[in-house]
Design a protein around this motif. Sequence first.
Motif, mmCIF file in Angstrom:
data_model
loop_
_atom_site.group_PDB
_atom_site.id
_atom_site.type_symbol
_atom_site.label_atom_id
_atom_site.label_comp_id
_atom_site.label_asym_id
_atom_site.label_seq_id
_atom_site.Cartn_x
_atom_site.Cartn_y
_atom_site.Cartn_z
ATOM 1 N N LEU A 261 0.824 -1.207 0.000
ATOM 2 C CA LEU A 261 0.000 0.000 0.000
ATOM 3 C C LEU A 261 0.862 1.262 0.000
ATOM 4 O O LEU A 261 0.536 2.254 -0.672
ATOM 5 C CB LEU A 261 -0.939 -0.005 1.204
ATOM 6 C CG LEU A 261 -1.994 -1.126 1.211
ATOM 7 C CD1 LEU A 261 -2.834 -1.061 2.468
ATOM 8 C CD2 LEU A 261 -2.873 -1.041 -0.026
ATOM 9 N N SER A 262 1.957 1.242 0.744
ATOM 10 C CA SER A 262 2.858 2.394 0.784
ATOM 11 C C SER A 262 3.464 2.655 -0.591
ATOM 12 O O SER A 262 3.506 3.804 -1.065
ATOM 13 C CB SER A 262 3.965 2.156 1.815
ATOM 14 O OG SER A 262 4.900 3.212 1.806
ATOM 15 N N ALA A 263 3.927 1.591 -1.244
ATOM 16 C CA ALA A 263 4.528 1.737 -2.578
ATOM 17 C C ALA A 263 3.498 2.226 -3.586
ATOM 18 O O ALA A 263 3.786 3.106 -4.416
ATOM 19 C CB ALA A 263 5.117 0.405 -3.023
ATOM 20 N N ALA A 264 2.291 1.683 -3.526
ATOM 21 C CA ALA A 264 1.241 2.081 -4.469
ATOM 22 C C ALA A 264 0.872 3.550 -4.282
ATOM 23 O O ALA A 264 0.739 4.298 -5.274
ATOM 24 C CB ALA A 264 0.007 1.196 -4.285
ATOM 25 N N ASN A 265 0.721 3.978 -3.050
ATOM 26 C CA ASN A 265 0.394 5.387 -2.784
ATOM 27 C C ASN A 265 1.497 6.312 -3.281
ATOM 28 O O ASN A 265 1.235 7.360 -3.891
ATOM 29 C CB ASN A 265 0.167 5.600 -1.282
ATOM 30 C CG ASN A 265 -1.258 5.308 -0.853
ATOM 31 O OD1 ASN A 265 -2.208 5.705 -1.535
ATOM 32 N ND2 ASN A 265 -1.414 4.634 0.266
ATOM 33 N N GLU A 266 2.738 5.922 -3.040
ATOM 34 C CA GLU A 266 3.869 6.751 -3.465
ATOM 35 C C GLU A 266 3.911 6.881 -4.989
ATOM 36 O O GLU A 266 4.145 7.981 -5.524
ATOM 37 C CB GLU A 266 5.163 6.126 -2.946
ATOM 38 C CG GLU A 266 6.400 6.985 -3.205
ATOM 39 C CD GLU A 266 7.655 6.384 -2.626
ATOM 40 O OE1 GLU A 266 8.719 6.554 -3.251
ATOM 41 O OE2 GLU A 266 7.570 5.733 -1.560
ATOM 42 N N LEU A 267 3.660 5.767 -5.677
ATOM 43 C CA LEU A 267 3.661 5.800 -7.138
ATOM 44 C C LEU A 267 2.485 6.620 -7.678
ATOM 45 O O LEU A 267 2.636 7.384 -8.641
ATOM 46 C CB LEU A 267 3.602 4.368 -7.683
ATOM 47 C CG LEU A 267 4.881 3.551 -7.527
ATOM 48 C CD1 LEU A 267 4.600 2.057 -7.683
ATOM 49 C CD2 LEU A 267 5.944 4.000 -8.526
ATOM 50 N N LEU A 268 1.328 6.485 -7.067
ATOM 51 C CA LEU A 268 0.151 7.220 -7.521
ATOM 52 C C LEU A 268 0.293 8.724 -7.291
ATOM 53 O O LEU A 268 -0.274 9.536 -8.038
ATOM 54 C CB LEU A 268 -1.104 6.703 -6.801
ATOM 55 C CG LEU A 268 -1.555 5.286 -7.187
ATOM 56 C CD1 LEU A 268 -2.609 4.782 -6.201
ATOM 57 C CD2 LEU A 268 -2.095 5.259 -8.615
ATOM 58 N N ASP A 269 1.044 9.102 -6.266
ATOM 59 C CA ASP A 269 1.229 10.519 -5.936
ATOM 60 C C ASP A 269 2.431 11.142 -6.649
ATOM 61 O O ASP A 269 2.724 12.328 -6.452
ATOM 62 C CB ASP A 269 1.406 10.684 -4.419
ATOM 63 C CG ASP A 269 0.127 10.347 -3.653
ATOM 64 O OD1 ASP A 269 -0.971 10.462 -4.250
ATOM 65 O OD2 ASP A 269 0.225 9.960 -2.469
ATOM 66 N N SER A 270 3.138 10.361 -7.433
ATOM 67 C CA SER A 270 4.319 10.871 -8.127
ATOM 68 C C SER A 270 3.922 11.774 -9.296
ATOM 69 O O SER A 270 2.752 11.830 -9.699
ATOM 70 C CB SER A 270 5.180 9.705 -8.630
ATOM 71 O OG SER A 270 4.474 8.968 -9.616
ATOM 72 N N LYS A 271 4.905 12.496 -9.862
ATOM 73 C CA LYS A 271 4.635 13.415 -10.967
ATOM 74 C C LYS A 271 4.144 12.674 -12.217
ATOM 75 O O LYS A 271 3.399 13.230 -13.018
ATOM 76 C CB LYS A 271 5.903 14.209 -11.304
ATOM 77 C CG LYS A 271 6.314 15.200 -10.218
ATOM 78 C CD LYS A 271 7.558 15.963 -10.646
ATOM 79 C CE LYS A 271 7.976 16.957 -9.568
ATOM 80 N NZ LYS A 271 9.202 17.708 -9.967
ATOM 81 N N ASN A 272 4.602 11.432 -12.364
ATOM 82 C CA ASN A 272 4.222 10.644 -13.530
ATOM 83 C C ASN A 272 3.629 9.313 -13.068
ATOM 84 O O ASN A 272 4.275 8.270 -13.138
ATOM 85 C CB ASN A 272 5.448 10.402 -14.419
ATOM 86 C CG ASN A 272 5.091 9.718 -15.724
ATOM 87 O OD1 ASN A 272 3.947 9.810 -16.193
ATOM 88 N ND2 ASN A 272 6.054 9.019 -16.309
#
Length: 371
Positions: A261-272
């Motif tokens: 969940l942490s990795a998914a949130n970080e990726l979803l909140d990234s610039k791309n």
Amino acid sequence: MFPGTVAELRDYFLLLLPGIITFIRHKKVFMQKHQTTIIDIARELGISKSTVSRALKDHPDIKTETKEKIRNLAMESGYRPNMLALSFKQNRTNIIGILVPDIERPFYASVISGVQQRANNQNFFVVIFQSKDSYVAELNIIQTMLELRVCGILICHSKETVEFPHISELIKKGVPLLLLDRANEEHEAHKVSTDHFVGGYMIGEHLALQGYKNIAIIGGPPTLQMSNLRVDGCIKALKNAGIPVKKNAIRYCYFQRERVLSAANELLDSKNPPDAFFCVHDRAAIEISKLLEFRNIKVPGDIGLAGFGNEPMSSFIHPSLTTIEQHPTRLGELAAEIIIQEITSETPIKLQNQIISPQLIVRESTVKDNG
């Protein structure tokens, strides 16, 4: 002289009741003491006990009609092979030990079912252990198996297992051994596994054909070969389709919910942010599916989602999950066939490395509406 009144008769009956119950119990035990044997079946059908024995082992020399009669009578009479007698006769216990990370996982439950089915048909018992993905537990369980004098061992090692001296020791001792699914290439032992690389490739190819361009990959432990093969297969397919995968888009989450969940949130909140996720096992994909729903991100309208393993929940969640079928029951059956062949052969058999072809299961979570 019996009591005369109803009350006296009742009291007398209650007085005798414990003795009656004890008598019935003892009689039942006595009646059940005799277990049906091959001799009983042979006498009933008027044939030799050797014919019965060969029929129960599915020997090709016995007619199908005779086999059916013998099997039907054996089932009706509750016949069970005398495993203790067999172990003395054959100088082995006829017990196969199987160690898996978690028996509650549908994949491993199906593998065990396949092993048991084949083993029982060959008059072998199966004892089942789970490591809960602990290396220390794995070491202790293998020692327990040896103390139980199992005549063969099937192992799917834990995710914590990065060193394999216990496997090398079993091979050195000549213990019949087969490595299941998470097999390590360096060991000279029988192996049965899914083609993890091809499964990952199938997912990558499918995502590319659906038009996804920015795929994130959620892996397991970076030391687990099985997980890496799935990741590598997906990357290879995307590369062949002209779709690069950025290093930062690959996250190793150790099959742990919080890390996924942490990795998914970080990726979803990234610039791309990614336009699709590939998770190397279904549980991670299901957790991300819930996260996307919470964040009001539509699947597959806004983002695609694919897993690996075809666990039962993958077809019930909404949208249903695109995934890979591993055929775990067949994997277990094949593993049992090989280990029994190794156990019963008078000379060592050629090392087997059987790889089961996976199957792509396309469902709603990745199919774009191009209409």
